[in-house]
Design an enzyme around this catalytic site. Structure first.
Site, PDB file in Angstrom:
ATOM      1  N   TYR A 128      17.722  29.692  11.595  1.00 24.82           N
ATOM      2  CA  TYR A 128      16.423  29.767  10.984  1.00 24.82           C
ATOM      3  C   TYR A 128      16.365  30.779  10.233  1.00 24.82           C
ATOM      4  O   TYR A 128      16.526  32.032  11.074  1.00 24.82           O
ATOM      5  CB  TYR A 128      15.443  29.367  11.826  1.00 24.82           C
ATOM      6  N   GLU A 133      13.205  31.629   7.929  1.00 21.88           N
ATOM      7  CA  GLU A 133      12.032  31.591   7.191  1.00 21.88           C
ATOM      8  C   GLU A 133      11.654  32.910   6.448  1.00 21.88           C
ATOM      9  O   GLU A 133      11.921  33.790   7.190  1.00 21.88           O
ATOM     10  CB  GLU A 133      10.717  31.173   7.873  1.00 21.88           C
ATOM     11  N   ASP A 151      13.528  22.751 -17.581  1.00 20.43           N
ATOM     12  CA  ASP A 151      14.354  21.979 -16.358  1.00 20.43           C
ATOM     13  C   ASP A 151      15.471  21.797 -16.825  1.00 20.43           C
ATOM     14  O   ASP A 151      15.935  20.813 -17.503  1.00 20.43           O
ATOM     15  CB  ASP A 151      13.466  20.542 -16.012  1.00 20.43           C
ATOM     16  N   THR A 182      19.522  22.319 -10.585  1.00 27.00           N
ATOM     17  CA  THR A 182      20.342  21.902  -9.680  1.00 27.00           C
ATOM     18  C   THR A 182      21.752  22.409  -9.738  1.00 27.00           C
ATOM     19  O   THR A 182      22.092  22.702 -10.618  1.00 27.00           O
ATOM     20  CB  THR A 182      20.326  20.507  -9.489  1.00 27.00           C
ATOM     21  N   LYS A 217      25.386  19.156 -10.309  1.00 28.65           N
ATOM     22  CA  LYS A 217      25.482  18.343 -11.271  1.00 28.65           C
ATOM     23  C   LYS A 217      26.733  18.961 -12.357  1.00 28.65           C
ATOM     24  O   LYS A 217      27.810  19.091 -11.653  1.00 28.65           O
ATOM     25  CB  LYS A 217      24.303  17.864 -12.213  1.00 28.65           C
ATOM     26  N   ARG A 258      24.633  20.302  -3.080  1.00 27.55           N
ATOM     27  CA  ARG A 258      23.236  19.832  -3.398  1.00 27.55           C
ATOM     28  C   ARG A 258      22.114  20.624  -3.207  1.00 27.55           C
ATOM     29  O   ARG A 258      22.166  21.396  -2.043  1.00 27.55           O
ATOM     30  CB  ARG A 258      22.979  18.499  -2.804  1.00 27.55           C
TER      31      ARG A 258
HETATM   32  N1  DSN Z   1      18.747  11.332 -10.187  1.00 35.03           N
HETATM   33  C1  DSN Z   1      19.230  12.744 -11.019  1.00 35.03           C
HETATM   34  C2  DSN Z   1      19.733  11.894 -12.286  1.00 35.03           C
HETATM   35  O1  DSN Z   1      20.698  10.993 -12.216  1.00 35.03           O
HETATM   36  O2  DSN Z   1      19.617  12.215 -13.437  1.00 35.03           O
HETATM   37  C3  DSN Z   1      18.199  13.292 -11.499  1.00 35.03           C
HETATM   38  O3  DSN Z   1      17.436  13.669 -10.169  1.00 35.03           O
END
Ligand code: DSN
Length: 413
Positions: free
Chosen positions: A53, A55, A199, A225, A228, A234
């Site tokens: 932890y 925080e 974003d 994120t 991807k 993740r």
């Molecule tokens: N679910 C993701 C996507 O496939 O674009 C975005 O959060």
């Protein structure tokens, strides 16, 4: 440290894990938001930091025993700032949605207005779709894409911004196949006195590799994120200017989250290092080359693509003139080992659970080492299946070929 094999501790779970490994190895993953993280990222995400932890932030924790957590988070922050040329980085958001919500918490008051892309025209749930937390607390107004070109119409968006006077404008999408230039978005935001949030969840790997225009100099906050195109663990993160740093940090913790996932932050540090290597730039370039090769093959075979092609890692196939819905297309392709997701096309007349489109992308296939020859082959298979959706024999034959191709491109060597 000796870890007991999962097979000995919990054979039921181990069996599912093995099956999922086989599924990922033996199918063609064309969901553009998925990828194969390196073994170093996988190992770090299941590492000893799971137990800690922490925080707070480096040097300002609420618990003892955080010296090494501080060290990890500082390494990760330094790397993120260097990779993206950002003044400040917060790596604690558990997800892209969490990163966006923290930015709203930092920049807005309840009732403030957000101008964002409509989900059915390429936006994201967390940009304020009905039924989500942002929709409950903020007033959401959506822009769309131009009906004819499928692209953003900046004049129209500017007019809308002037009429609506939003406090925050969001640029960024989850199914927009074209390059985005950020300077005009900054200008629109300045003209109406709004913050600009970029974003970049989908294209952040392309930005890291400098094969897509960079939002960092223009946006007040950039959210993203790691899992991807960046090919990491993740999780989300936020980049911002120094002036907003403490607001953003307070909005992440304690504003919208509790303790950070230190094991994931360690894995984020690894993915930032991986993304600094020359080989990552080559990888990102090849994602786009592969996407264009697949897109061209499909267009040659008679498929219509929204915007007529792609500049990035994904394409949006308009099936409305074919005799198949997005839902059925995704199902029959999966039966042949080709995994895609159904997706609304702009101005879709079908609901999101059915849709008139699919959204294939090439980040994961490119990680496997596939190139243009494989894209042409895969495009041919997709075309054959979608033009003959009731031909099970054809699907079975293609499935065998898909497995053979997958065998030649192992996901973990
Ligand atoms: N679910 C993701 C996507 O496939 O674009 C975005 O959060």
């Amino acid at each position: 440290m000796k870890l007991k094999p999962i097979a000995q501790v919990d054979p039921q779970i181990d069996e599912v894990l093995q099956k999922e490994l086989n599924r990922q190895q033996n199918t063609l993953m064309l969901i553009p938001s998925e990828n194969y993280a390196s073994s170093a990222v996988l190992e770090t995400q299941s590492s000893i930091f799971t137990n800690k932890y922490a925080e707070g932030y480096p040097g300002k924790r609420y618990y003892q025993g955080c010296t090494l957590a501080d060290e990890i988070e500082e390494i990760a922050i330094t790397r993120a700032k260097k990779l993206f040329g950002a003044e400040h980085a917060n790596l604690q958001p558990h997800s892209g949605t969490g990163a966006n919500i923290a930015c709203y918490q930092a920049l807005l008051q309840p009732g403030d207005k957000i101008l964002s892309l409509d989900l059915t025209q390429g936006g994201h749930l967390s940009h304020g779709k009905e039924g989500t937390l942002p929709h409950t607390y903020y007033r959401i107004v959506n822009y769309g894409v131009d009906k004819k070109s499928g692209r953003f119409d900046l004049d129209k968006i500017r007019k809308m911004a002037k009429k609506e006077r939003p406090r925050l404008i969001i640029v960024g999408a989850s199914s927009y196949p074209r390059k985005i230039e950020f300077k005009p978005w900054r200008e629109i935001a300045d003209e109406v006195g709004a913050y600009l949030l970029a974003d970049m969840a989908h294209i952040i790997g392309l930005i890291a590799a400098k094969v897509h225009p960079d939002p960092v100099p223009y946006a007040d906050v950039v959210t993203a994120t790691c899992q991807k195109t960046l090919r990491g663990p993740r999780g989300g993160f936020i980049l911002c200017k120094k002036e907003l740093a403490s607001k953003i940090d307070r909005a992440v913790f304690p504003g919208t989250q509790g303790g950070p996932f230190m094991h994931t932050i360690a894995a984020k540090a690894i993915c930032f290092k991986e993304a600094m290597q020359p080989s990552f730039k080559e990888y990102a370039k090849q994602i786009i080359i592969n996407c264009q090769s697949l897109a061209n093959t499909l267009m040659e075979k008679g498929f219509k693509l929204i915007t007529g092609g792609s500049d990035n890692h994904l394409m949006l196939i308009d099936l409305s003139s074919q005799k198949i819905t997005g839902k059925k297309a995704a199902l029959v392709l999966e039966e042949a080992g080709i995994v895609v997701n159904k997706n609304c096309i702009p101005f879709d007349v079908l609901p999101p659970s059915i849709t008139s489109g699919i959204r294939p992308g090439t980040p994961a296939l490119t990680t496997r080492g596939m190139k243009e020859d494989e894209m042409k082959l895969i495009g041919k298979w997709i075309s054959e299946i979608l033009h003959n959706p009731n031909n099970k024999k054809m699907r079975d034959e293609i499935k065998a070929k898909v497995e053979k191709l997958c065998h030649s491109f192992p996901i973990y060597k």
